[in-house]
Motif scaffolding. Structure first.
Motif, PDB file in Angstrom:
ATOM      1  N   PRO A  36       1.004  -1.106  -0.037  1.00 18.45           N
ATOM      2  CA  PRO A  36       0.356  -0.040   0.036  1.00 18.45           C
ATOM      3  C   PRO A  36       0.817   1.259   0.030  1.00 18.45           C
ATOM      4  O   PRO A  36       2.005   1.328   0.618  1.00 18.45           O
ATOM      5  CB  PRO A  36      -0.790  -0.202   1.176  1.00 18.45           C
ATOM      6  CG  PRO A  36      -0.733  -1.518   1.648  1.00 18.45           C
ATOM      7  CD  PRO A  36       0.538  -2.130   1.199  1.00 18.45           C
ATOM      8  N   ALA A  37       0.735   2.453  -0.901  1.00 22.66           N
ATOM      9  CA  ALA A  37       1.361   3.384  -0.934  1.00 22.66           C
ATOM     10  C   ALA A  37       2.716   3.391  -1.650  1.00 22.66           C
ATOM     11  O   ALA A  37       3.389   4.296  -1.598  1.00 22.66           O
ATOM     12  CB  ALA A  37       1.531   4.166   0.454  1.00 22.66           C
ATOM     13  N   SER A  38       2.851   2.207  -2.207  1.00 17.87           N
ATOM     14  CA  SER A  38       4.020   2.012  -3.213  1.00 17.87           C
ATOM     15  C   SER A  38       3.796   2.986  -4.441  1.00 17.87           C
ATOM     16  O   SER A  38       5.084   3.054  -5.205  1.00 17.87           O
ATOM     17  CB  SER A  38       4.327   0.621  -3.333  1.00 17.87           C
ATOM     18  OG  SER A  38       3.442   0.019  -4.063  1.00 17.87           O
ATOM     19  N   SER A  41      -1.382   2.976  -7.908  1.00 20.53           N
ATOM     20  CA  SER A  41      -2.480   3.773  -8.610  1.00 20.53           C
ATOM     21  C   SER A  41      -1.951   5.105  -9.581  1.00 20.53           C
ATOM     22  O   SER A  41      -2.423   5.244 -10.389  1.00 20.53           O
ATOM     23  CB  SER A  41      -3.535   4.289  -7.316  1.00 20.53           C
ATOM     24  OG  SER A  41      -3.916   3.137  -6.712  1.00 20.53           O
ATOM     25  N   THR A  42      -0.781   5.898  -8.722  1.00 18.85           N
ATOM     26  CA  THR A  42      -0.217   6.869  -9.280  1.00 18.85           C
ATOM     27  C   THR A  42       0.112   6.473 -10.682  1.00 18.85           C
ATOM     28  O   THR A  42      -0.090   7.092 -11.632  1.00 18.85           O
ATOM     29  CB  THR A  42       0.650   7.573  -8.458  1.00 18.85           C
ATOM     30  OG1 THR A  42       0.108   7.661  -7.341  1.00 18.85           O
ATOM     31  CG2 THR A  42       1.307   8.889  -9.108  1.00 18.85           C
ATOM     32  N   LEU A  43       0.970   5.562 -10.706  1.00 21.66           N
ATOM     33  CA  LEU A  43       1.720   5.098 -11.854  1.00 21.66           C
ATOM     34  C   LEU A  43       0.668   4.585 -13.024  1.00 21.66           C
ATOM     35  O   LEU A  43       0.844   4.788 -14.091  1.00 21.66           O
ATOM     36  CB  LEU A  43       2.535   3.989 -11.685  1.00 21.66           C
ATOM     37  CG  LEU A  43       4.088   4.437 -10.936  1.00 21.66           C
ATOM     38  CD1 LEU A  43       4.874   3.480 -10.628  1.00 21.66           C
ATOM     39  CD2 LEU A  43       4.750   5.474 -11.784  1.00 21.66           C
ATOM     40  N   VAL A 178      12.572   5.821  -4.950  1.00 21.78           N
ATOM     41  CA  VAL A 178      13.293   6.707  -5.388  1.00 21.78           C
ATOM     42  C   VAL A 178      13.279   7.475  -6.529  1.00 21.78           C
ATOM     43  O   VAL A 178      13.470   8.697  -6.545  1.00 21.78           O
ATOM     44  CB  VAL A 178      15.015   5.670  -5.667  1.00 21.78           C
ATOM     45  CG1 VAL A 178      16.099   6.595  -6.331  1.00 21.78           C
ATOM     46  CG2 VAL A 178      15.266   5.131  -4.458  1.00 21.78           C
ATOM     47  N   LEU A 179      12.595   6.608  -7.465  1.00 19.65           N
ATOM     48  CA  LEU A 179      12.087   7.680  -8.627  1.00 19.65           C
ATOM     49  C   LEU A 179      11.004   8.386  -8.459  1.00 19.65           C
ATOM     50  O   LEU A 179      10.385   8.332  -7.546  1.00 19.65           O
ATOM     51  CB  LEU A 179      11.630   6.310  -9.770  1.00 19.65           C
ATOM     52  CG  LEU A 179      12.582   5.454 -10.091  1.00 19.65           C
ATOM     53  CD1 LEU A 179      11.937   4.117 -11.095  1.00 19.65           C
ATOM     54  CD2 LEU A 179      13.619   5.868 -10.882  1.00 19.65           C
ATOM     55  N   SER A 180      11.100   9.402  -9.394  1.00 16.91           N
ATOM     56  CA  SER A 180       9.728  10.415  -9.431  1.00 16.91           C
ATOM     57  C   SER A 180       8.816   9.692 -10.182  1.00 16.91           C
ATOM     58  O   SER A 180       8.909   8.564 -10.759  1.00 16.91           O
ATOM     59  CB  SER A 180      10.191  11.726  -9.971  1.00 16.91           C
ATOM     60  OG  SER A 180      10.463  11.322 -11.559  1.00 16.91           O
TER      61      SER A 180
HETATM   62  N1  LIG Z   1       8.048   7.119  -8.121  1.00 13.58           N
HETATM   63  C1  LIG Z   1       6.603   7.236  -7.488  1.00 13.58           C
HETATM   64  N2  LIG Z   1       5.667   6.331  -8.216  1.00 13.58           N
HETATM   65  C2  LIG Z   1       4.423   6.478  -7.638  1.00 13.58           C
HETATM   66  N3  LIG Z   1       4.088   7.269  -6.608  1.00 13.58           N
HETATM   67  C3  LIG Z   1       5.047   8.023  -6.127  1.00 13.58           C
HETATM   68  C4  LIG Z   1       6.474   7.973  -6.497  1.00 13.58           C
HETATM   69  N4  LIG Z   1       7.152   8.855  -5.686  1.00 13.58           N
HETATM   70  C5  LIG Z   1       6.324   9.442  -4.776  1.00 13.58           C
HETATM   71  N5  LIG Z   1       4.934   8.824  -4.969  1.00 13.58           N
HETATM   72  C6  LIG Z   1       3.806   9.259  -4.206  1.00 13.58           C
HETATM   73  O1  LIG Z   1       3.694   8.351  -3.284  1.00 13.58           O
HETATM   74  C7  LIG Z   1       2.053   8.102  -3.179  1.00 13.58           C
HETATM   75  C8  LIG Z   1       1.564   6.787  -3.529  1.00 13.58           C
HETATM   76  O2  LIG Z   1       0.024   6.484  -3.660  1.00 13.58           O
HETATM   77  P1  LIG Z   1      -0.547   5.618  -4.400  1.00 13.58           P
HETATM   78  O3  LIG Z   1      -0.175   5.684  -5.792  1.00 13.58           O
HETATM   79  O4  LIG Z   1      -2.139   5.676  -4.029  1.00 13.58           O
HETATM   80  O5  LIG Z   1      -0.008   4.342  -4.010  1.00 13.58           O
HETATM   81  P2  LIG Z   1      -0.742   2.831  -4.013  1.00 13.58           P
HETATM   82  O6  LIG Z   1      -1.776   2.776  -4.956  1.00 13.58           O
HETATM   83  O7  LIG Z   1       0.497   1.857  -4.103  1.00 13.58           O
HETATM   84  O8  LIG Z   1      -1.556   2.667  -2.807  1.00 13.58           O
HETATM   85  C9  LIG Z   1       1.318   9.203  -4.057  1.00 13.58           C
HETATM   86  O9  LIG Z   1       1.174  10.280  -3.209  1.00 13.58           O
HETATM   87  C10 LIG Z   1       2.554   9.587  -5.003  1.00 13.58           C
HETATM   88  O10 LIG Z   1       2.448  10.945  -5.348  1.00 13.58           O
END
Ligand SMILES: Nc1ncnc2c1ncn2[C@@H]1O[C@H](COP(=O)(O)OP(=O)(O)O)[C@@H](O)[C@H]1O
Ligand SMILES: Nc1ncnc2c1ncn2[C@@H]1O[C@H](COP(=O)(O)OS(=O)(=O)O)[C@@H](OP(=O)(O)O)[C@H]1O
Length: 288
Positions: A36-38, A41-43, A178-180
């Protein structure tokens, strides 16, 4: 429940091969797995937007979203997580068969759970590990779940009260600690796009009897830009074709393009199927 023996699937009139030929890329399912929070969803959203911009057919299946609807009867016991993944894999398989690039953003914490995707989707499955560490994920905690889990309010929360097994065979590992986000999306694209363009599903390989050319390859053959956006623009600009006007006689072709199209239409040769498809698209103005 009906007996499986009594189920007869209909024969599809429009097959995966037709859809992939029109899309100009294969269908495939990509699991973004991680704590969770890795960043799954964002990627997933970033990758979807980039592929969409390229004119490709794509969608995201996110664990949180599925759990709000299709899977709302499920919790986080081992049994429920398995059923969650089973349903997601069935849905993904249907969508891949529809030519879609399916991006799954799900924790799928155990090797055995990910094996369900691998088994159901076979050659159409790819695994990407968003490998940010527990410490990084917990420090981000965008939903406040880790804090609640530490307080005992979320028993069995992945990473705290239940395990996450790293995937040893992931096709791609992204160190999302580490990555953006932008670097992550760029790496995903650099890895994925050649695979999308390098041929279609092995189960639909062209045969000598039914050679397959895609719309992009037809456009290339005609000396026209062959990316999905340009193909769409061409179809939009030149449709609808008048019903009584033969495709090869349309004013917008050069003489050599006309000659090629006439030959292919008359000879019932290799390109016939995809020339027919372009003909239909120009008649009703449907893009790819
Ligand atoms: N390299 C990265 N890839 C994805 N998210 C990142 C990265 N660096 C920082 N973040 C931040 O980490 C958080 C990840 O949340 P989320 O995408 O909801 O994770 P998950 O779906 O795995 O729970 C977001 O606030 C995002 O902006
Ligand atoms: N106990 C527990 N463990 C893990 N996750 C929990 C839990 N309770 C709620 N949530 C929220 O559910 C999201 C994960 O759903 P998934 O369907 O991806 O999980 S799984 O694959 O079935 O393990 C997960 O979303 P992400 O943070 O995006 O991973 C959480 O928001």
């Amino acid at each position: 429940m009906p007996s499986l023996n009594n189920l007869v699937a209909p024969t599809a009139s429009i097959t995966r091969r037709h859809r992939e030929a029109r899309n100009g890329h294969r269908g495939v399912a990509i699991l973004l797995t991680g704590l969770p929070a890795s960043g799954k969803s964002t990627l997933a959203q970033g990758l979807q937007a980039a592929l969409f911009e390229q004119g490709r057919q794509t969608l995201v299946l996110d664990g949180d979203t599925l759990r709000g609807g299709l899977n709302r009867d499920l919790g986080f016991s081992d049994k429920d997580r398995l059923e969650n993944i089973r349903r997601a894999s069935e849905l993904a398989a249907l969508l891949v068969d529809n030519g879609q690039i399916v991006i799954l953003a799900m924790i799928a914490p155990l090797t055995d759970l990910r094996a369900v995707f691998a088994e159901r989707l076979g050659d159409d499955y790819r695994e990407v590990w968003c490998s940010a560490s527990l410490a990084v994920c917990e420090s981000r905690d965008p939903k406040g779940h880790y804090a609640r889990a530490r307080n005992g309010e979320l028993p069995g929360f992945t990473g705290i009260g239940s395990p996450y097994e790293p995937p040893p065979l992931a096709s791609l590992v992204l160190d999302t600690g580490v990555l953006s986000v932008q670097q992550g999306v760029e790496r995903l694209l650099a890895w994925l796009v050649p695979e999308l363009d390098s041929g279609y599903s092995s189960s639909q390989e062209p045969t000598m009897e039914s050679p397959v050319h895609s719309l992009p390859s037809l456009f290339k053959q005609l000396g026209l830009p062959d990316d999905p956006v340009s193909i769409n623009q061409f179809v939009t600009a030149h449709s609808p074709l008048k019903p009584d006007l033969k495709l090869a006689e349309a004013f917008f072709w050069t003489d050599s393009q006309k000659a090629f199209l006439r030959e292919e239409i008359l000879d019932d040769a290799d390109w016939t199927e995809v020339v027919d498809e372009l003909n239909l698209m120009l008649r009703d103005g449907r893009g790819v």
